[in-house]
Structures are given as C-alpha cells and as structure tokens.
Design a protein around this motif. Structure first.
Motif, PDB file in Angstrom:
ATOM      1  N   GLU A  22      28.863  39.782  43.070  1.00 30.05           N
ATOM      2  CA  GLU A  22      30.407  40.262  43.264  1.00 30.05           C
ATOM      3  C   GLU A  22      31.157  38.889  43.258  1.00 30.05           C
ATOM      4  OE1 GLU A  22      31.587  44.137  45.314  1.00 30.05           O
ATOM      5  OE2 GLU A  22      29.614  43.476  46.317  1.00 30.05           O
ATOM      6  N   ILE A  23      32.102  38.706  42.346  1.00 33.84           N
ATOM      7  CA  ILE A  23      32.838  37.531  42.507  1.00 33.84           C
ATOM      8  C   ILE A  23      33.972  37.532  43.448  1.00 33.84           C
ATOM      9  CG2 ILE A  23      34.364  35.937  40.951  1.00 33.84           C
ATOM     10  CD1 ILE A  23      32.717  36.372  38.713  1.00 33.84           C
ATOM     11  N   CYS A  24      34.165  36.515  44.193  1.00 39.31           N
ATOM     12  CA  CYS A  24      35.124  36.372  45.116  1.00 39.31           C
ATOM     13  C   CYS A  24      35.957  35.078  45.322  1.00 39.31           C
ATOM     14  CB  CYS A  24      34.465  36.565  46.478  1.00 39.31           C
ATOM     15  SG  CYS A  24      35.544  36.256  47.988  1.00 39.31           S
ATOM     16  N   ASN A  25      37.365  35.342  45.570  1.00 38.80           N
ATOM     17  CA  ASN A  25      38.142  34.185  45.680  1.00 38.80           C
ATOM     18  C   ASN A  25      38.229  34.098  47.252  1.00 38.80           C
ATOM     19  OD1 ASN A  25      38.697  33.631  43.069  1.00 38.80           O
ATOM     20  ND2 ASN A  25      40.192  35.322  43.236  1.00 38.80           N
ATOM     21  N   ASP A  33      48.779  21.165  53.289  1.00 32.15           N
ATOM     22  CA  ASP A  33      48.833  22.611  54.041  1.00 32.15           C
ATOM     23  C   ASP A  33      47.561  22.953  54.654  1.00 32.15           C
ATOM     24  OD1 ASP A  33      47.453  22.992  51.762  1.00 32.15           O
ATOM     25  OD2 ASP A  33      48.470  24.993  51.103  1.00 32.15           O
ATOM     26  N   GLY A  34      46.544  22.219  54.473  1.00 30.61           N
ATOM     27  CA  GLY A  34      45.287  22.303  55.205  1.00 30.61           C
ATOM     28  C   GLY A  34      44.462  23.535  54.358  1.00 30.61           C
ATOM     29  N   GLY A  35      44.935  23.787  53.095  1.00 32.14           N
ATOM     30  CA  GLY A  35      44.108  24.858  52.317  1.00 32.14           C
ATOM     31  C   GLY A  35      43.085  24.589  51.728  1.00 32.14           C
ATOM     32  N   TYR A  36      42.119  25.630  51.665  1.00 25.44           N
ATOM     33  CA  TYR A  36      41.009  25.135  50.755  1.00 25.44           C
ATOM     34  C   TYR A  36      40.742  26.700  49.984  1.00 25.44           C
ATOM     35  CZ  TYR A  36      38.300  28.158  53.536  1.00 25.44           C
ATOM     36  OH  TYR A  36      37.472  29.317  54.389  1.00 25.44           O
ATOM     37  N   ARG A  37      40.057  26.478  48.908  1.00 26.26           N
ATOM     38  CA  ARG A  37      39.779  27.797  47.783  1.00 26.26           C
ATOM     39  C   ARG A  37      38.510  27.423  47.360  1.00 26.26           C
ATOM     40  NH1 ARG A  37      44.166  24.940  45.740  1.00 26.26           N
ATOM     41  NH2 ARG A  37      43.992  24.500  43.587  1.00 26.26           N
ATOM     42  N   PHE A  38      37.704  28.533  46.981  1.00 24.81           N
ATOM     43  CA  PHE A  38      36.527  28.422  46.154  1.00 24.81           C
ATOM     44  C   PHE A  38      36.273  29.753  45.670  1.00 24.81           C
ATOM     45  CE2 PHE A  38      35.292  25.704  50.030  1.00 24.81           C
ATOM     46  CZ  PHE A  38      34.863  24.677  49.069  1.00 24.81           C
ATOM     47  N   ARG A  39      35.850  29.779  44.286  1.00 23.32           N
ATOM     48  CA  ARG A  39      35.651  30.934  43.567  1.00 23.32           C
ATOM     49  C   ARG A  39      33.838  31.032  43.764  1.00 23.32           C
ATOM     50  NH1 ARG A  39      35.734  33.250  37.442  1.00 23.32           N
ATOM     51  NH2 ARG A  39      34.791  31.381  36.969  1.00 23.32           N
ATOM     52  N   THR A  40      33.564  32.126  44.295  1.00 22.49           N
ATOM     53  CA  THR A  40      32.140  32.290  44.650  1.00 22.49           C
ATOM     54  C   THR A  40      31.904  33.418  44.312  1.00 22.49           C
ATOM     55  OG1 THR A  40      30.375  31.574  46.097  1.00 22.49           O
ATOM     56  CG2 THR A  40      32.316  32.239  47.156  1.00 22.49           C
ATOM     57  N   ILE A  41      30.500  33.932  45.313  1.00 13.93           N
ATOM     58  CA  ILE A  41      30.340  35.472  45.300  1.00 13.93           C
ATOM     59  C   ILE A  41      30.069  35.969  46.495  1.00 13.93           C
ATOM     60  CG2 ILE A  41      28.714  35.315  43.098  1.00 13.93           C
ATOM     61  CD1 ILE A  41      26.067  35.363  44.834  1.00 13.93           C
TER      62      ILE A  41
END
Length: 218
Positions: A66-69, A124-132
């Motif tokens: 299941e792909i997740c942001n 802004d200290g933000g991070y992001r990944f596309r993973t499962i």
C-alpha cells in the motif's frame, strides 16, 4: 504544576491540534524517544537513495504494498524547525523482508522497492517520503526505522509504528517505552484521503534543543 506535566500538556495539545505552538521559555515538547538501530540498516547504501522508495532507478515496475505519502517535521523542544537535518528511513518490503544480506528468511525480495531513502529538511524542518505502509514480520510489529542527523548533535535513532496494528501490544521494543505519552508519540495513523489516492501518514520528530540547559540546572 511540574515542568514535566507542562511538557506533556503541550505535547498532547500539539498532537491534537496539529499546530506549531509558540511556547514559553520554561516549556518544551516531549522529545521523541530513541529506539534500537536494528540489524538491518543497509551495509551498502543503494545507488538510488532518494525519497521515493516505491520506484527504483532502472526498474519499470512499482513496489508491492500500500503506497503511502509519509511526511512530518523535525523540530526542537521549543517547536522551532530544524533545517538541514538529514532524515533516513529504512524498512522491510511488503513481503516482510529487508534488502540486507543478514535477512536470510524465505520471504521474497521486491526489485521495485528501494527499502531505504533519505531527505534533507528545508527551512520549515519538513521531510517527505513516498513509501509503503509497513508490514509485520515474525517477532515485530509493522514499523519504519528513522535516523535523524543534525549538525552538532548525536543522531537520533527511532522507529515509527502503525496505529491499530494488532502486533503493537506484543512488540517488546515498542512496549519498552514505559512512558505512555512517549510511546504514543511513536504510533501514527495511516489514513485514506477523502478524495482517494495514496495513504497519508504524519510523523513529527522532536529533538533536543541545541545548548538548552535542563530544568533546574545552573
């Protein structure tokens, strides 16, 4: 009211409202508790080590699962964002196997899953990944490993868990965090957006404030 109690109230308020708080000098958010590195941190980083783990350079397919942001912010105990923080994540694939020579289980590898990624935070200290969405494997609840490195501080190694996973109650590492609020801070809901699409999960991480004296110290 004790300093510890004030910190807990602020943490609870922040988690409920999702707001960045302007906190007074005596206050602070509860630090994200550390967790074990585990045996499957990559021995050799993959050539493709960006923040999209479900698409691997040179492969035409998409990872199983299941792909997740997955996103969040890296902040200090006063709520200030930490820029230029290196955020690393690693996890097993949808079959419950790590891309690591030490994982000799019979569960299959997934050539379309990167298993590891990294990201450097902006102002802004933000991070992001596309993973499962992580899955369980024998002896462990579903989890994602995190390592956060900020200049001048030792890295924080921790793990993020899935809200509602039945395995959480029996996971020794998660349950070793005795403080209920600290333990709850490691457990994150994975939610379906109202308009459809990939799952969403937010995991905010609180590090020690550089140079901050502990309460009562001189």
């Amino acid at each position: 009211m004790s300093h510890s109690a004030r910190r807990r109230i602020l943490l609870t308020t922040a988690s409920v409202t999702g707001l960045t708080l302007a906190v007074p000098a005596w206050a602070g958010l509860l630090r994200t508790p550390p967790q074990a590195l585990g045996p499957f941190y990559p021995q050799q980083l993959p050539l493709d080590d960006d923040n999209d783990l479900v698409s691997v350079a040179g492969q035409s397919g998409i990872a199983r699962g299941e792909i997740c942001n997955l996103h969040g912010r890296i902040v200090d105990e006063t709520g200030q964002p930490l820029a230029a923080a290196r955020v690393e994540i690693w996890q097993c694939n949808a079959f419950g196997r790590y891309h690591h020579p030490g994982d000799r289980g019979e569960r299959p590898l997934d050539p379309n899953f990167q298993c590891y990624g990294r990201f450097v935070t902006g102002s802004d200290g933000g991070y992001r990944f596309r993973t499962i969405k992580p899955v369980a494997y024998p002896g462990r609840a579903p989890h994602v490993h995190f390592a956060i490195t900020v200049a001048g501080q030792p890295p924080l190694i921790t793990q993020m868990y899935v809200a509602g996973a039945a395995e959480n109650a029996g996971d020794g590492l998660l349950q070793s965090v005795r403080d209920p609020l600290a333990r709850a801070a490691l457990i994150v809901p994975f939610e379906q957006p109202a308009g459809g699409g990939n799952l969403l999960a937010r995991f905010d991480i609180v590090l020690a404030t550089p140079g901050r004296a502990e309460p009562g110290s001189r």
